[in-house]
Write a protein that holds these residues in place. Structure first.
Motif, PDB file in Angstrom:
ATOM      1  N   GLN A 166       0.835  -1.203   0.000  1.00 60.51           N
ATOM      2  CA  GLN A 166       0.000   0.000   0.000  1.00 60.51           C
ATOM      3  C   GLN A 166       0.871   1.256   0.000  1.00 60.51           C
ATOM      4  O   GLN A 166       0.541   2.237  -0.663  1.00 60.51           O
ATOM      5  CB  GLN A 166      -0.945  -0.005   1.202  1.00 60.51           C
ATOM      6  CG  GLN A 166      -2.042  -1.016   1.065  1.00 60.51           C
ATOM      7  CD  GLN A 166      -2.860  -1.193   2.336  1.00 60.51           C
ATOM      8  OE1 GLN A 166      -2.374  -0.985   3.437  1.00 60.51           O
ATOM      9  NE2 GLN A 166      -4.111  -1.589   2.169  1.00 60.51           N
ATOM     10  N   ALA A 167       1.979   1.221   0.721  1.00 63.05           N
ATOM     11  CA  ALA A 167       2.894   2.364   0.746  1.00 63.05           C
ATOM     12  C   ALA A 167       3.483   2.607  -0.637  1.00 63.05           C
ATOM     13  O   ALA A 167       3.606   3.756  -1.083  1.00 63.05           O
ATOM     14  CB  ALA A 167       4.001   2.127   1.771  1.00 63.05           C
ATOM     15  N   MET A 168       3.833   1.545  -1.329  1.00 73.24           N
ATOM     16  CA  MET A 168       4.396   1.692  -2.673  1.00 73.24           C
ATOM     17  C   MET A 168       3.356   2.286  -3.630  1.00 73.24           C
ATOM     18  O   MET A 168       3.677   3.110  -4.481  1.00 73.24           O
ATOM     19  CB  MET A 168       4.914   0.352  -3.169  1.00 73.24           C
ATOM     20  CG  MET A 168       6.136  -0.115  -2.380  1.00 73.24           C
ATOM     21  SD  MET A 168       6.722  -1.734  -2.872  1.00 73.24           S
ATOM     22  CE  MET A 168       7.441  -1.326  -4.450  1.00 73.24           C
ATOM     23  N   ILE A 169       2.113   1.882  -3.476  1.00 74.55           N
ATOM     24  CA  ILE A 169       1.042   2.426  -4.314  1.00 74.55           C
ATOM     25  C   ILE A 169       0.852   3.908  -4.011  1.00 74.55           C
ATOM     26  O   ILE A 169       0.707   4.723  -4.929  1.00 74.55           O
ATOM     27  CB  ILE A 169      -0.258   1.622  -4.117  1.00 74.55           C
ATOM     28  CG1 ILE A 169      -0.096   0.232  -4.733  1.00 74.55           C
ATOM     29  CG2 ILE A 169      -1.457   2.350  -4.710  1.00 74.55           C
ATOM     30  CD1 ILE A 169      -1.203  -0.730  -4.376  1.00 74.55           C
ATOM     31  N   ARG A 170       0.862   4.291  -2.734  1.00 76.83           N
ATOM     32  CA  ARG A 170       0.757   5.710  -2.363  1.00 76.83           C
ATOM     33  C   ARG A 170       1.917   6.499  -2.945  1.00 76.83           C
ATOM     34  O   ARG A 170       1.739   7.602  -3.451  1.00 76.83           O
ATOM     35  CB  ARG A 170       0.768   5.875  -0.844  1.00 76.83           C
ATOM     36  CG  ARG A 170      -0.508   5.537  -0.184  1.00 76.83           C
ATOM     37  CD  ARG A 170      -0.424   5.875   1.300  1.00 76.83           C
ATOM     38  NE  ARG A 170      -1.502   5.216   1.978  1.00 76.83           N
ATOM     39  CZ  ARG A 170      -1.348   4.415   3.035  1.00 76.83           C
ATOM     40  NH1 ARG A 170      -0.161   4.211   3.544  1.00 76.83           N
ATOM     41  NH2 ARG A 170      -2.389   3.847   3.586  1.00 76.83           N
ATOM     42  N   LEU A 171       3.102   5.932  -2.845  1.00 76.90           N
ATOM     43  CA  LEU A 171       4.306   6.603  -3.343  1.00 76.90           C
ATOM     44  C   LEU A 171       4.210   6.825  -4.851  1.00 76.90           C
ATOM     45  O   LEU A 171       4.661   7.842  -5.368  1.00 76.90           O
ATOM     46  CB  LEU A 171       5.541   5.766  -2.997  1.00 76.90           C
ATOM     47  CG  LEU A 171       6.887   6.416  -3.181  1.00 76.90           C
ATOM     48  CD1 LEU A 171       7.016   7.671  -2.329  1.00 76.90           C
ATOM     49  CD2 LEU A 171       7.985   5.436  -2.795  1.00 76.90           C
TER      50      LEU A 171
END
Length: 147
Positions: free
Chosen positions: A130-135
């Motif tokens: 999820q963090a990678m998608i936000r990034l």
């Protein structure tokens, strides 16, 4: 017990680290996770802070908070450079160290190989994805269980 109050500025959620007996002054102040998210500067920092807050367990540990969280001029923030220097001295297991290493990599203070995901449990893997998608600036991709 952990609470998850919503922030006013977007899809970010904050979680407080459990505390033993809050004083009157502490009960009036926002939870630690909310303070950290508010103080995050830039997308990379905010993404890593949010992932750490969502993970909850690491931020609940005194020795991790002491290595990572700082308060200066009344602002509570993550000091990622300090965490990079303590990553291998905190007594963390491989999964915990891999998670923090990936967060340090998101912020840009340390490089971590994506192969570190092999040490993550399902819960932490979901948070990292999820963090990678936000990034990437994409809020259209859903992460969930396969059917």
């Amino acid at each position: 017990m952990t609470t998850k109050p919503a922030l006013c500025d977007g899809p970010w959620m904050a979680t407080s680290a459990p505390s033993s007996h809050p004083t009157d002054a502490e009960s009036d102040s926002p939870p630690l996770g909310q303070l950290l998210v508010r103080s995050a500067v830039g997308l990379r920092d905010r993404t890593a802070v949010q992932a750490l807050v969502e993970e909850e367990l690491l931020l609940a540990r005194d020795h991790v908070r002491k290595a990572l969280v700082t308060q200066q001029d009344g602002i509570t923030a993550c000091r990622w450079e300090g965490m990079a220097g303590h990553l291998y001295t905190l007594g963390l297991d491989e999964g915990e160290r891999a998670f923090l290493g990936l967060m340090l990599s998101i912020v840009g203070v340390q490089q971590s190989h994506l192969a570190a995901v092999e040490y993550l449990d399902e819960r932490r893997l979901k948070i990292v994805l999820q963090a990678m998608i936000r990034l990437a600036g994409n809020d259209q991709i859903a992460i969930g269980t396969r059917m």
